[in-house]
Design a protein around this motif. Sequence first.
Motif, PDB file in Angstrom:
ATOM      1  N   UNK A  46     -35.433   2.014  10.985  1.00  0.00           N
ATOM      2  CA  UNK A  46     -34.446   1.019  10.701  1.00  0.00           C
ATOM      3  C   UNK A  46     -34.831  -0.340   9.739  1.00  0.00           C
ATOM      4  N   UNK A  47     -36.167  -0.858  10.150  1.00  0.00           N
ATOM      5  CA  UNK A  47     -36.457  -1.893   9.183  1.00  0.00           C
ATOM      6  C   UNK A  47     -36.843  -1.495   7.719  1.00  0.00           C
ATOM      7  N   UNK A  48     -37.584  -0.191   7.715  1.00  0.00           N
ATOM      8  CA  UNK A  48     -37.819   0.087   6.533  1.00  0.00           C
ATOM      9  C   UNK A  48     -36.602   0.487   5.544  1.00  0.00           C
ATOM     10  N   UNK A  49     -35.861   0.855   6.179  1.00  0.00           N
ATOM     11  CA  UNK A  49     -34.597   1.226   5.305  1.00  0.00           C
ATOM     12  C   UNK A  49     -33.950   0.100   4.708  1.00  0.00           C
ATOM     13  N   UNK A  50     -33.809  -1.041   5.676  1.00  0.00           N
ATOM     14  CA  UNK A  50     -33.295  -2.399   5.496  1.00  0.00           C
ATOM     15  C   UNK A  50     -34.148  -3.043   4.361  1.00  0.00           C
ATOM     16  N   UNK A  56     -33.697  -8.095   3.462  1.00  0.00           N
ATOM     17  CA  UNK A  56     -34.930  -8.560   4.141  1.00  0.00           C
ATOM     18  C   UNK A  56     -34.767  -9.910   5.009  1.00  0.00           C
ATOM     19  N   UNK A  57     -33.391 -10.261   5.362  1.00  0.00           N
ATOM     20  CA  UNK A  57     -32.959 -11.322   6.388  1.00  0.00           C
ATOM     21  C   UNK A  57     -32.783 -10.929   7.626  1.00  0.00           C
ATOM     22  N   UNK A  58     -33.454 -11.172   8.690  1.00  0.00           N
ATOM     23  CA  UNK A  58     -33.569 -10.560  10.193  1.00  0.00           C
ATOM     24  C   UNK A  58     -33.172 -12.067  10.841  1.00  0.00           C
ATOM     25  N   UNK A  78     -45.759  -7.129  10.136  1.00  0.00           N
ATOM     26  CA  UNK A  78     -47.070  -6.872   9.582  1.00  0.00           C
ATOM     27  C   UNK A  78     -47.475  -5.339   9.108  1.00  0.00           C
ATOM     28  N   UNK A  79     -46.943  -4.157   9.852  1.00  0.00           N
ATOM     29  CA  UNK A  79     -47.192  -2.848   9.440  1.00  0.00           C
ATOM     30  C   UNK A  79     -46.810  -2.729   8.061  1.00  0.00           C
ATOM     31  N   UNK A  80     -45.597  -3.216   7.481  1.00  0.00           N
ATOM     32  CA  UNK A  80     -44.957  -3.056   6.477  1.00  0.00           C
ATOM     33  C   UNK A  80     -45.389  -3.841   5.293  1.00  0.00           C
ATOM     34  N   UNK A  81     -45.633  -5.016   5.393  1.00  0.00           N
ATOM     35  CA  UNK A  81     -46.387  -5.872   4.531  1.00  0.00           C
ATOM     36  C   UNK A  81     -45.493  -6.723   3.516  1.00  0.00           C
ATOM     37  N   UNK A 290     -32.347   4.478  11.942  1.00  0.00           N
ATOM     38  CA  UNK A 290     -32.084   4.517  10.713  1.00  0.00           C
ATOM     39  C   UNK A 290     -30.824   4.658  10.058  1.00  0.00           C
ATOM     40  N   UNK A 291     -29.744   5.479  11.009  1.00  0.00           N
ATOM     41  CA  UNK A 291     -28.648   5.874  10.422  1.00  0.00           C
ATOM     42  C   UNK A 291     -27.745   4.473  10.439  1.00  0.00           C
ATOM     43  N   UNK A 292     -27.766   3.419  11.548  1.00  0.00           N
ATOM     44  CA  UNK A 292     -27.064   2.422  11.273  1.00  0.00           C
ATOM     45  C   UNK A 292     -27.427   1.718  10.295  1.00  0.00           C
ATOM     46  N   UNK A 293     -28.805   1.346   9.930  1.00  0.00           N
ATOM     47  CA  UNK A 293     -29.167   0.685   8.790  1.00  0.00           C
ATOM     48  C   UNK A 293     -28.762   0.956   7.526  1.00  0.00           C
TER      49      UNK A 293
END
Length: 320
Positions: A46-50, A56-58, A78-81, A290-293
Amino acid sequence: MIQVGQRQLGASGIMVPSLGIGIWSWGDRQYWDYGQNYTREDISQAYKVCLDAGLNFFDTAEIYGSGMSERLLGDCMRADGRPIVIASKFAPLLLRFSARSLLTALDHSLERLGVERIDLYQIHWPSWRIGIQPLMDTLAEAVRSGKVRAVGVSNYSAVQMRMAYERLKRYEIPLASNQVHYSLLNRKPESNGVLAACRELNVALIAYSPLEQGLLTGKYRVTLANEQPITGSRRFIPAFSTAQRQKMEPLMETLTQIARVHDKTCGQVALNWLLEKDEHIIPIPGARNMRQAQENTGALGWRITPEEQKRLDTASELWL
């Protein structure tokens, strides 16, 4: 790529996407059944799809998942960068007797997130025990320390946010935001003065529960042949009762008709209605997979018409 508009967090100078992501559900086992209905991998996707869509506002908080939401957000970052804008909240719990407890809580949030500074730090709800002025004084101290970029409040009335605004003005710090419950099924910010105060003071209105925990997506409609069963904690929420969902049917039918015209879903129309209502409004729908994002991103890059806006206003008058 979807064209994602930018909106200001009040007069703070911070720009964010017009649509944020609320992550109350991340890591929450008690209400959202983290670990059973969805996993850490679902959250990562979900994070990656966003971010791929420019969202990028969480928005998180120290009490979401007992701190797990902040930890998961930090892990994803940290994983995405890629850079993100982080909003978190201080909870003025009953056992916290002093505004100074905010500074300790802030340090713990920074540690869980793994960052040196939080972009937007908010008071989660008003506290009669601590009071507005001491909390604003301490928020100003947090800004001066460099650990916070901008400050906001949450669940504050129009009167309370004006008090917070005036107190912060002593320190030449703007009140960036007031985060309140706002959707087609809860239009109280329009009638209780909060939206008007946000416009007057140039304060962002961060709208939480803009899809009413799924009610506005249409999947819980009583008219569906394959009606989604009400499970978990939702069973105890009055809005999910059969009687209340029957009251929503005229609104849901209007959403459905407008969605068909634009080849969108009911939820996407409901979010777009908020986006078109006022430029001070920043909805923060949840996304724990992912679906919700992907569903959220579909609310952007198009507009309902003024006539459709009026139809939805009329259909949701019960909730003003």
